[in-house]
Design a protein around this motif. Structure first.
Motif, mmCIF file in Angstrom:
data_model
loop_
_atom_site.group_PDB
_atom_site.id
_atom_site.type_symbol
_atom_site.label_atom_id
_atom_site.label_comp_id
_atom_site.label_asym_id
_atom_site.label_seq_id
_atom_site.Cartn_x
_atom_site.Cartn_y
_atom_site.Cartn_z
ATOM 1 N N ALA A 144 67.550 -39.387 -5.486
ATOM 2 C CA ALA A 144 66.486 -39.172 -5.479
ATOM 3 C C ALA A 144 65.336 -38.043 -4.974
ATOM 4 C CB ALA A 144 65.810 -40.398 -5.415
ATOM 5 N N ASP A 145 64.202 -38.125 -4.907
ATOM 6 C CA ASP A 145 63.236 -36.870 -4.508
ATOM 7 C C ASP A 145 64.017 -35.586 -3.792
ATOM 8 O OD1 ASP A 145 61.994 -39.569 -4.233
ATOM 9 O OD2 ASP A 145 62.998 -40.235 -2.119
ATOM 10 N N PRO A 146 64.017 -35.050 -4.599
ATOM 11 C CA PRO A 146 64.685 -33.758 -4.965
ATOM 12 C C PRO A 146 63.894 -33.330 -3.730
ATOM 13 C CG PRO A 146 63.604 -33.944 -6.834
ATOM 14 C CD PRO A 146 63.990 -35.183 -7.070
ATOM 15 N N LYS B 46 66.577 -49.222 -1.428
ATOM 16 C CA LYS B 46 68.481 -49.052 0.099
ATOM 17 C C LYS B 46 68.437 -47.375 0.289
ATOM 18 C CE LYS B 46 72.303 -51.689 1.435
ATOM 19 N NZ LYS B 46 74.057 -52.326 0.858
ATOM 20 N N MET B 47 68.082 -47.046 1.289
ATOM 21 C CA MET B 47 68.046 -45.838 1.498
ATOM 22 C C MET B 47 68.558 -45.503 2.931
ATOM 23 S SD MET B 47 64.856 -44.839 -1.136
ATOM 24 C CE MET B 47 65.228 -43.190 -0.777
ATOM 25 N N LEU B 48 69.412 -45.065 2.705
ATOM 26 C CA LEU B 48 69.691 -44.419 4.419
ATOM 27 C C LEU B 48 70.109 -43.507 5.014
ATOM 28 C CD1 LEU B 48 72.750 -47.788 4.347
ATOM 29 C CD2 LEU B 48 70.509 -47.640 4.968
ATOM 30 N N ARG C 64 68.112 -46.949 -8.906
ATOM 31 C CA ARG C 64 69.589 -45.985 -8.463
ATOM 32 C C ARG C 64 68.964 -44.861 -9.783
ATOM 33 N NH1 ARG C 64 73.429 -51.045 -9.971
ATOM 34 N NH2 ARG C 64 72.409 -52.241 -8.376
ATOM 35 N N ARG C 65 68.807 -43.771 -8.826
ATOM 36 C CA ARG C 65 67.565 -43.230 -9.435
ATOM 37 C C ARG C 65 68.605 -41.943 -9.195
ATOM 38 N NH1 ARG C 65 62.432 -43.191 -5.499
ATOM 39 N NH2 ARG C 65 64.304 -43.922 -3.981
ATOM 40 N N SER C 66 68.221 -41.168 -10.415
ATOM 41 C CA SER C 66 69.454 -39.482 -10.370
ATOM 42 C C SER C 66 68.728 -38.327 -10.575
ATOM 43 C CB SER C 66 70.321 -39.676 -11.453
ATOM 44 O OG SER C 66 70.562 -40.686 -11.983
ATOM 45 N N ASN D 65 58.797 -41.619 -10.560
ATOM 46 C CA ASN D 65 59.504 -39.360 -10.602
ATOM 47 C C ASN D 65 59.123 -39.192 -8.793
ATOM 48 O OD1 ASN D 65 60.406 -37.322 -11.945
ATOM 49 N ND2 ASN D 65 59.189 -37.665 -14.110
ATOM 50 N N HIS D 66 59.706 -37.870 -9.165
ATOM 51 C CA HIS D 66 59.240 -36.864 -7.355
ATOM 52 C C HIS D 66 59.265 -35.314 -7.987
ATOM 53 C CE1 HIS D 66 58.669 -37.306 -3.277
ATOM 54 N NE2 HIS D 66 59.192 -36.033 -3.728
ATOM 55 N N PRO D 67 58.842 -34.725 -8.159
ATOM 56 C CA PRO D 67 58.716 -33.554 -7.816
ATOM 57 C C PRO D 67 59.096 -32.590 -7.242
ATOM 58 C CG PRO D 67 56.228 -33.543 -7.500
ATOM 59 C CD PRO D 67 57.510 -34.714 -7.771
ATOM 60 N N ALA E 212 64.983 -44.377 4.358
ATOM 61 C CA ALA E 212 65.574 -43.339 4.154
ATOM 62 C C ALA E 212 64.530 -42.083 3.308
ATOM 63 C CB ALA E 212 67.051 -42.438 4.384
ATOM 64 N N TRP E 213 63.498 -41.836 3.571
ATOM 65 C CA TRP E 213 62.330 -41.487 2.252
ATOM 66 C C TRP E 213 62.605 -40.303 1.763
ATOM 67 C CZ3 TRP E 213 58.283 -46.011 0.580
ATOM 68 C CH2 TRP E 213 58.707 -46.531 -0.331
ATOM 69 N N ALA E 214 61.465 -39.829 1.176
ATOM 70 C CA ALA E 214 61.758 -38.830 0.587
ATOM 71 C C ALA E 214 61.368 -37.482 1.210
ATOM 72 C CB ALA E 214 60.754 -38.037 -1.280
ATOM 73 N N ILE F 26 54.765 -40.910 3.863
ATOM 74 C CA ILE F 26 55.766 -40.785 3.103
ATOM 75 C C ILE F 26 55.680 -39.352 2.588
ATOM 76 C CG2 ILE F 26 56.640 -43.123 3.093
ATOM 77 C CD1 ILE F 26 55.488 -43.203 -0.336
ATOM 78 N N ASP F 27 56.462 -38.841 1.246
ATOM 79 C CA ASP F 27 56.599 -37.789 1.178
ATOM 80 C C ASP F 27 56.270 -36.653 1.923
ATOM 81 O OD1 ASP F 27 57.878 -40.082 -0.348
ATOM 82 O OD2 ASP F 27 56.076 -39.654 -1.923
ATOM 83 N N PRO F 28 56.481 -36.026 2.921
ATOM 84 C CA PRO F 28 56.363 -34.689 2.868
ATOM 85 C C PRO F 28 56.346 -33.474 2.507
ATOM 86 C CG PRO F 28 57.891 -35.442 4.766
ATOM 87 C CD PRO F 28 57.829 -36.863 3.878
HETATM 88 O O1 FUB Z 1 62.274 -42.111 -2.949
HETATM 89 C C1 FUB Z 1 61.771 -43.569 -1.898
HETATM 90 C C2 FUB Z 1 60.491 -43.196 -2.316
HETATM 91 O O2 FUB Z 1 59.795 -42.883 -4.129
HETATM 92 C C3 FUB Z 1 59.691 -41.632 -2.189
HETATM 93 O O3 FUB Z 1 59.198 -41.404 -1.085
HETATM 94 C C4 FUB Z 1 58.370 -41.657 -3.185
HETATM 95 O O4 FUB Z 1 58.061 -40.477 -3.430
HETATM 96 C C5 FUB Z 1 59.310 -42.193 -3.898
HETATM 97 O O5 FUB Z 1 60.239 -41.107 -5.380
#
Ligand code: FUB
Length: 443
Positions: free
Chosen positions: A33-35, A59-61, A280-282, A249-251, A95-97, A148-150
């Motif tokens: 996710a989060d390309p 669940k992101m590690l 569970r994204r792709s 979504n996440h651009p 462990a986000w974007a 989040i999302d820098p």
């Molecule tokens: O992937 C975790 C969070 O979900 C991201 O930080 C957001 O942008 C959303 O995609």
């Protein structure tokens, strides 16, 4: 993900044409996710987050890296950073974007640790290893969980900016060292219309852009434009409209080899197994086009776009087996001595490399394989899982699933440009082999 039912595997094999022609999602061996695509030295470095196969909520590690030079064949470089890089964090999830940017020969990875602010890692190479130079967050507004999302961009005058936030939008001016900032954190007084999260800040032809995930849920990709890096931002519409076919979504937006691309995410791979909601994204990607005034033409939903391969693939060199356009059902894992292999290879699984240019003809196929099972093989086929069989590599037991040996076979009939389909054979068995690399030799 590998524990999917036989029924699904059979469905996909039966739909060989789909497997070969599908281009999105671009990674099938893991949920990504989060390309955060970065163009560096003629290659796209695609950093992603990683949804675990058994994720229900987030669940992101760790963070992953894939590279490509043709947009459709992607090489897996595995985990490049993880929560373990940040010993000061207080949570074992989140462990986000991330976002990665190069400056002065170094590579900076900005990592939100959900609930614990945004940390920064630095490396001498885009492949890592990344380390934490601060030992503490770069930014942490402890009164909320909005950090989040820098998204980091360096303007032509050398000033770097970091935008981030959900549901508010923040920015700060980074110093040249890229690991500290000057001035206050600024919160935009007014969000672009439909803004939810995931800002992607960039500049093109003198105009500033803020692409973002639009209001949840489902999220599309909206964008705003400005004449200044700090706004005011004027909402210009959607790059991709929200659709009930997906949810988040996440651009990530880049120009590459004369074309423009928008990356994002969906749940289409998970939907091959279940429509029950899990995170569970792709990652998917589509070409996009700008109008003469800089506005962006709307892109249809990922599955309704066609991604063109922008250069042919050269098979006459060592190719890491974890390079593929499609490999649903396979997994990748780290090799003991470094590097990555393709694993969990079962009878009838396929691995597709698109647009392979065999020129005047291949004469031999060589592969480095480790097999505990033995008595298995790799069929080399053209264009589909049932396409012309141009070679069969027989694989004997090598003395263990980590004992690699080179095997080779004659190839006949592979000329010109074809999709290359490796189809694994093993009389109905699972875990036939681990695969490190392959190459063809010209006739
Ligand atoms: O992937 C975790 C969070 O979900 C991201 O930080 C957001 O942008 C959303 O995609």
């Amino acid at each position: 993900m590998k524990n999917r039912t036989k029924r699904i595997s059979a469905l996909l094999i039966g739909m060989g044409a789909l497997a070969v022609s599908a281009q999105n999602p671009i990674i099938q061996t893991k949920y990504t996710a989060d390309p955060a695509p970065m163009v560096y030295n003629d290659t796209i470095f695609l950093y992603t987050t990683h949804d675990e196969d058994d994720a229900d909520g987030f669940k992101m590690l760790d963070w992953l890296l894939y590279t490509s030079t043709d947009m459709v064949n992607w090489t897996d470089h595995g985990v490049v950073a993880s929560l373990e890089n940040f010993p000061w964090r207080q949570r074992d999830n989140g462990a986000w974007a991330e976002h990665v940017i190069a400056r002065n020969g170094k590579f900076y990875m900005y990592c939100p640790l959900h609930g614990n602010g945004i940390g920064v890692l630095v490396a001498d190479s885009p492949y890592g290893p990344f380390r934490d130079p601060l030992g503490k967050p770069l930014v942490w507004q402890k009164e909320h969980w909005e950090d989040i999302d820098p998204s980091v961009f360096i303007d032509d005058d050398g000033q770097a900016y970091m935008y981030w936030g959900n549901p508010n939008v923040y920015y700060v001016k980074l110093n040249e060292d890229m690991i500290s900032y000057s001035g206050d954190i600024v919160r935009l007084e007014e969000n672009p219309e439909h803004y939810q999260e995931g800002p992607w800040f960039y500049k093109r032809n003198g105009k500033y852009y803020l692409a973002f995930a639009s209001t949840c849920c489902p999220e599309g990709i909206g964008y705003a434009m400005s004449n200044s890096p700090t706004g005011p931002w004027m909402t210009r519409g959607y790059i991709m409209r929200p659709t009930e076919r997906s949810r988040g979504n996440h651009p990530g937006v880049i120009d590459y080899k004369g074309r423009s691309y928008v990356f994002g995410l969906n749940y289409d791979l998970m939907h091959l197994e279940t429509f029950e909601h899990h995170e569970r994204r792709s990652v998917s990607v589509a070409e996009m086009h700008y109008n003469p005034d800089g506005t962006i033409r709307e892109v249809p939903y990922w599955q309704d776009t066609k991604l063109e391969q922008i250069e042919n693939f050269n098979p006459y060199r060592r190719v890491e087996a974890e390079t593929m356009a499609w490999g649903y059902g396979l997994k990748t894992e780290k090799l003991d001595g470094g590097g990555i292999c393709v694993t969990r290879i079962d009878d009838c699984d396929t691995l597709v490399v698109k647009g392979v240019d065999f020129g005047s003809g291949a004469g031999r196929f060589i592969a480095s394989v480790a097999s505990e099972a033995g008595n298995c093989g790799i069929e080399v086929r053209l264009d589909s899982a049932e396409g012309a069989l141009v070679g069969t590599l027989n694989v004997e037991a090598t003395g263990g699933s980590d004992r690699y040996r080179e095997f080779s076979c004659a190839v006949d009939g592979a000329k010109g440009v074809h999709d290359l389909v490796f189809r694994f054979k093993g009389n109905g068995r699972k875990n036939l082999m681990n695969w490190d690399w392959w190459k063809f030799v010209e006739q």
